[in-house]
Design a protein around this motif. Structure first.
Motif, short mmCIF file in Angstrom:
data_model
loop_
_atom_site.label_atom_id
_atom_site.label_comp_id
_atom_site.label_asym_id
_atom_site.label_seq_id
_atom_site.Cartn_x
_atom_site.Cartn_y
_atom_site.Cartn_z
N UNK A 175 0.82 -1.21 0.00
CA UNK A 175 0.00 0.00 0.00
C UNK A 175 0.85 1.26 0.00
N UNK A 176 1.96 1.25 0.74
CA UNK A 176 2.79 2.46 0.84
C UNK A 176 3.35 2.85 -0.52
N UNK A 177 3.88 1.89 -1.26
CA UNK A 177 4.44 2.20 -2.58
C UNK A 177 3.34 2.66 -3.53
N UNK A 178 2.19 2.04 -3.46
CA UNK A 178 1.08 2.46 -4.31
C UNK A 178 0.66 3.89 -3.99
N UNK A 179 0.64 4.24 -2.70
CA UNK A 179 0.28 5.60 -2.30
C UNK A 179 1.32 6.60 -2.79
N UNK A 180 2.60 6.23 -2.71
CA UNK A 180 3.66 7.11 -3.21
C UNK A 180 3.49 7.35 -4.71
N UNK A 181 3.26 6.28 -5.46
CA UNK A 181 3.08 6.41 -6.90
C UNK A 181 1.85 7.25 -7.24
N UNK A 182 0.77 7.06 -6.48
CA UNK A 182 -0.42 7.87 -6.70
C UNK A 182 -0.18 9.35 -6.42
N UNK A 183 0.55 9.63 -5.35
CA UNK A 183 0.86 11.02 -5.01
C UNK A 183 1.73 11.67 -6.09
N UNK A 184 2.72 10.93 -6.58
CA UNK A 184 3.58 11.46 -7.65
C UNK A 184 2.77 11.71 -8.92
N UNK A 185 1.84 10.80 -9.22
CA UNK A 185 1.02 10.97 -10.42
C UNK A 185 0.15 12.23 -10.32
N UNK A 186 -0.44 12.46 -9.14
CA UNK A 186 -1.26 13.67 -8.95
C UNK A 186 -0.39 14.92 -9.08
N UNK A 187 0.78 14.89 -8.47
CA UNK A 187 1.67 16.05 -8.54
C UNK A 187 2.03 16.38 -9.98
N UNK A 188 2.47 15.37 -10.73
CA UNK A 188 2.87 15.61 -12.12
C UNK A 188 1.67 16.01 -12.97
N UNK A 189 0.52 15.39 -12.72
CA UNK A 189 -0.68 15.73 -13.50
C UNK A 189 -1.10 17.17 -13.29
N UNK A 190 -1.11 17.61 -12.03
CA UNK A 190 -1.50 19.00 -11.74
C UNK A 190 -0.46 19.97 -12.30
N UNK A 191 0.82 19.62 -12.20
CA UNK A 191 1.87 20.49 -12.73
C UNK A 191 1.71 20.68 -14.24
N UNK A 192 1.49 19.57 -14.96
CA UNK A 192 1.30 19.66 -16.41
C UNK A 192 0.05 20.48 -16.74
N UNK A 193 -1.04 20.21 -16.04
CA UNK A 193 -2.29 20.92 -16.30
C UNK A 193 -2.14 22.41 -16.00
N UNK A 194 -1.40 22.74 -14.93
CA UNK A 194 -1.21 24.14 -14.57
C UNK A 194 -0.35 24.85 -15.61
N UNK A 195 0.76 24.21 -16.01
CA UNK A 195 1.65 24.85 -16.99
C UNK A 195 0.98 24.96 -18.35
N UNK A 196 0.09 24.04 -18.67
CA UNK A 196 -0.60 24.09 -19.96
C UNK A 196 -1.76 25.08 -19.95
N UNK A 197 -2.10 25.60 -18.79
CA UNK A 197 -3.19 26.56 -18.70
C UNK A 197 -4.56 25.92 -18.58
N UNK A 198 -4.61 24.62 -18.34
CA UNK A 198 -5.90 23.95 -18.20
C UNK A 198 -6.54 24.27 -16.85
N UNK A 199 -5.71 24.61 -15.88
CA UNK A 199 -6.21 25.03 -14.56
C UNK A 199 -5.97 26.53 -14.44
#
Length: 307
Positions: A175-199
């Protein structure tokens, strides 16, 4: 700039000495050219007095954020002593690194077998409470305190290490590794969306996120009270189907707070914030990532615990 934890207010959106992030144009080395190119989210500067609609630099007192009397940026931007993206990355890496190291040590040195789980839990809860107090202290300080922020990260790491070990070893393996991967995915997803102007982070976005976070925290507080006095899981907001639903809401709120963090970092760099503000950026990002990780860990525990 202040922390991103939903419990705390944000200096970047207040009327104190922080920067009015959505109501003034960058003044010290920002991208604005000319006096007419204001923040696209601004509708005049609400912080100016009557008849004073010209945007002002909230970091005007910073000797490195030089500007003339009209608020125009200097012809040659000054970078010495100002916050840069490298500063934010380095401070965030230091803070998260401290958290990860203490979490790994807590996982290895505080066993969660039947004979020792009570002691380990006690240490984790004590570390978590002290970390929360340190977080509140830093949140209400006017300036960043690196030792305070690193102490918070270290103690938060102890708490996360024990909780993660309990979930991983006794409830849901991996569970811990899955949670880490999920957190990284959210971070990268929001960063890309923010830089692209989607947010688009504006006042309406901020107001919606803060209102939603306040309601979420109040519900969790009520649930905790019912659990403390009635036993079990209180109103059931942290387990079963409702637990999964509220966990997803918590992750979405964490993603929204990441967008607010990115906006504050962007504004701080554009306005010529002093270099020590990078520690506040690191503090806020760390708290938001911890929030998202805990929600992922709980959802995974619920899903695998029901198998």
């Amino acid at each position: 700039m202040r922390s991103s934890n939903p419990v705390f207010s944000r200096r970047g959106f207040s009327r104190d000495n922080g920067y009015a992030g959505f109501n003034a144009q960058p003044q010290a080395g920002g991208a604005a050219v000319g006096t007419q190119q204001a923040n696209p989210y601004a509708q005049g500067n609400p912080y100016a007095g009557a008849g004073q609609q010209a945007p002002t630099n909230p970091y005007a007192n910073n000797p490195y954020a030089q500007q003339d009397l009209q608020g125009a940026p200097p012809q040659t931007p000054v970078t010495t002593g100002r916050m840069t993206m490298d500063d934010v990355v380095m401070r965030t890496a230091t803070t998260l690194g401290t958290l990860v190291v203490t979490a790994a040590l807590a996982w290895a040195l505080l066993p969660v077998d039947d004979a020792n789980i009570g002691k380990s839990y006690g240490i984790a809860i004590g570390a978590g409470l002290i970390a929360m107090i340190l977080g509140f202290v830093q949140a209400f300080k006017r300036k960043a305190s690196p030792p305070l922020i690193l102490a918070y990260a270290a103690l938060e790491g102890v708490f996360l290490g024990v909780v993660s070990s309990v979930v991983d070893n006794r409830i849901a393996s991996g569970a811990a590794m899955q949670a880490v991967l999920g957190t990284m995915a959210v971070f990268l997803g929001v960063l890309v969306a923010y830089k692209a102007g989607w947010i688009r982070v504006n006042r309406r976005f901020y107001g919606f996120v803060m209102a939603a976070a306040l309601g979420f925290i109040l519900l969790m507080g009520v649930n905790l009270l019912f659990a403390a006095f009635g036993g079990g899981d209180g109103l059931g907001f942290r387990s079963g189907g409702l637990g999964i639903m509220f966990g997803i809401i918590g992750i979405l709120l964490g993603a929204c707070f990441l967008a607010l963090d990115f906006k504050q970092v962007e504004d701080g760099i554009a306005y010529g914030a002093p270099r020590e503000e990078a520690w506040l950026a690191a503090f806020g990002l760390t708290m938001t990532l911890v929030w998202i990780y805990m929600e992922f860990l709980r959802i995974i525990a619920i899903l695998q615990g029901n198998d």
